[in-house]
Design an enzyme around this catalytic site. Sequence first.
Site, PDB file in Angstrom:
ATOM      1  N   CYS A 231       0.943  -1.113  -0.029  1.00 32.21           N
ATOM      2  CA  CYS A 231      -0.113   0.025  -0.089  1.00 32.21           C
ATOM      3  C   CYS A 231       0.968   1.175   0.099  1.00 32.21           C
ATOM      4  O   CYS A 231       0.873   2.148   0.868  1.00 32.21           O
ATOM      5  CB  CYS A 231      -0.800   0.100   1.172  1.00 32.21           C
ATOM      6  SG  CYS A 231      -1.777  -1.453   1.349  1.00 32.21           S
ATOM      7  N   ALA A 232       1.626   1.603  -0.900  1.00 30.17           N
ATOM      8  CA  ALA A 232       2.795   2.359  -0.998  1.00 30.17           C
ATOM      9  C   ALA A 232       2.171   3.656  -1.087  1.00 30.17           C
ATOM     10  O   ALA A 232       3.153   4.571  -0.601  1.00 30.17           O
ATOM     11  CB  ALA A 232       3.492   2.101  -2.306  1.00 30.17           C
ATOM     12  N   GLY A 236       6.772   7.215   0.377  1.00 32.07           N
ATOM     13  CA  GLY A 236       7.780   7.415   1.259  1.00 32.07           C
ATOM     14  C   GLY A 236       8.649   6.525   1.834  1.00 32.07           C
ATOM     15  O   GLY A 236       9.717   6.366   2.032  1.00 32.07           O
ATOM     16  N   LYS A 237       7.865   5.141   2.356  1.00 30.78           N
ATOM     17  CA  LYS A 237       8.327   4.162   2.831  1.00 30.78           C
ATOM     18  C   LYS A 237       9.347   3.227   1.932  1.00 30.78           C
ATOM     19  O   LYS A 237      10.341   2.715   1.973  1.00 30.78           O
ATOM     20  CB  LYS A 237       7.648   3.153   3.486  1.00 30.78           C
ATOM     21  CG  LYS A 237       6.996   3.785   4.826  1.00 30.78           C
ATOM     22  CD  LYS A 237       5.868   3.026   5.492  1.00 30.78           C
ATOM     23  CE  LYS A 237       5.284   3.795   6.713  1.00 30.78           C
ATOM     24  NZ  LYS A 237       4.613   4.814   6.308  1.00 30.78           N
ATOM     25  N   ASP A 255      -0.155  -0.022  -5.469  1.00 29.30           N
ATOM     26  CA  ASP A 255      -1.098   0.928  -4.895  1.00 29.30           C
ATOM     27  C   ASP A 255      -2.396   0.677  -5.920  1.00 29.30           C
ATOM     28  O   ASP A 255      -2.048   0.338  -6.944  1.00 29.30           O
ATOM     29  CB  ASP A 255      -0.943   2.272  -4.516  1.00 29.30           C
ATOM     30  CG  ASP A 255      -1.747   2.908  -3.524  1.00 29.30           C
ATOM     31  OD1 ASP A 255      -1.281   3.012  -2.475  1.00 29.30           O
ATOM     32  OD2 ASP A 255      -2.810   3.463  -3.916  1.00 29.30           O
ATOM     33  N   CYS A 356      -0.804   3.870  10.794  1.00 26.55           N
ATOM     34  CA  CYS A 356      -0.527   5.216  11.681  1.00 26.55           C
ATOM     35  C   CYS A 356      -1.858   5.450  12.401  1.00 26.55           C
ATOM     36  O   CYS A 356      -2.407   6.554  12.620  1.00 26.55           O
ATOM     37  CB  CYS A 356      -0.274   6.363  10.586  1.00 26.55           C
ATOM     38  SG  CYS A 356      -1.496   6.634   9.481  1.00 26.55           S
TER      39      CYS A 356
END
Length: 426
Positions: A231-232, A236-237, A255, A356
Amino acid sequence: MSEIGLTARPADAVVSAWFRARRQIGERDRGEIIALLQALLRHHARLGWWLERHGRRDTPRNRLLTWLTLAERRSLTQMQRLFSGAKFAPAALTEPEQTLMVKLHGGTINHPAMPEEVCLECPDWAAEALRRRFGEDFAAEMTALLTPAPLDLRVNTLKSTRAAALRGLQELGLSAELSQRAPHGIRVRERPSLARLVALKNGEIEIQDEGSQLVALLVDARPGDRVVDFCAGAGGKTLAMAAQMTNKGRIIACDINEGRLKRCAERARRAGLQNAETRLLTSETDRWVKRHKGSFDRVLVDAPCSGTGTWRRNPDARWSTPQEQGLDGLAALQARILASAARLVKSGGRLVYATCSLLSEENEVQVAAFLATHPEFRVVPLSEAAPQIRGSAHPDYLSLTPARHDTDGFFAAVLSRQVQPEAGPA
């Protein structure tokens, strides 16, 4: 302000579009407008409470008048000068608006009669779950979520070093320091104009919360590995993991949103990454997943979630109930995504589930449900997966909160697919 309340787009996206249509506004004025908007968003519940208390319509203009009177202590005379109706000035104050300001005069933004959830800006849909999660620490954590987030940066080790990047920021006169936990992180204690950061434009640094950097670290992507960021989003990751791999191996950013993947590809080019590619999926069960079953050393599932951990960075998000189906529907989606992505992990490979979110229902409960139906996976305790990361709020998982760690709220569980013994001769 009115457009933010009428659209599902994040406030920062709305603001960026608004400024693009008004390029004549100078940098200083932009900063003041953004600061005022952020203040209104961080005091959303309290401003609404005051308007209801005085029987006034809850409109963006009334919220602004209430804020200027209660928080900035503007007098009626000052307000009449500000709201003069002149060119580039807001419309003149009406008689009812002046009456409201007279009633508010001398008050403060907080009031003893306010319910605790209102004082702490905690929405009804999340209050019960957050109280269960934090118990007696509920008020402290909610208070921390009301403070503006610092600017966290990750150094792209393919283009620079942390020492060089830190020195460059300090030479700009910025109050920059090394992050406490993330090995490539730098924290800036102020909000500089991003246009000043040449290192950001050329890919030497990226904006990334320290907690997010630690999630990427937990994947333990190594040179030569085959890695999926399931789930890019904007990547960022993905960028952090690709840099850990020193441009060797292969990392695929997946994604369902083509726009986010295009942004990911742009950032990867700017960062000098040659081992990263994107893959647009139709859903979590895209046929691409089945075709690549058991093919990857590392799989990261940074699942869509309520976003409760990001409220200090995105204060408008707390007033949008997650997804149309609510928390239950969101948890069901997370379970489907995790189960599907797990198919990509090869024997002995690592699966990292992250959110998050501060809600246990999206974190520990989700992992427990997955393990109950996938006995081939085991938990890799944080002390084993990343012994350098200390102070987590959970003994086995990465669990970060704003009050305890001064990061966004993050959760990550490291799971390993157990090595299957080879079948013996018949």
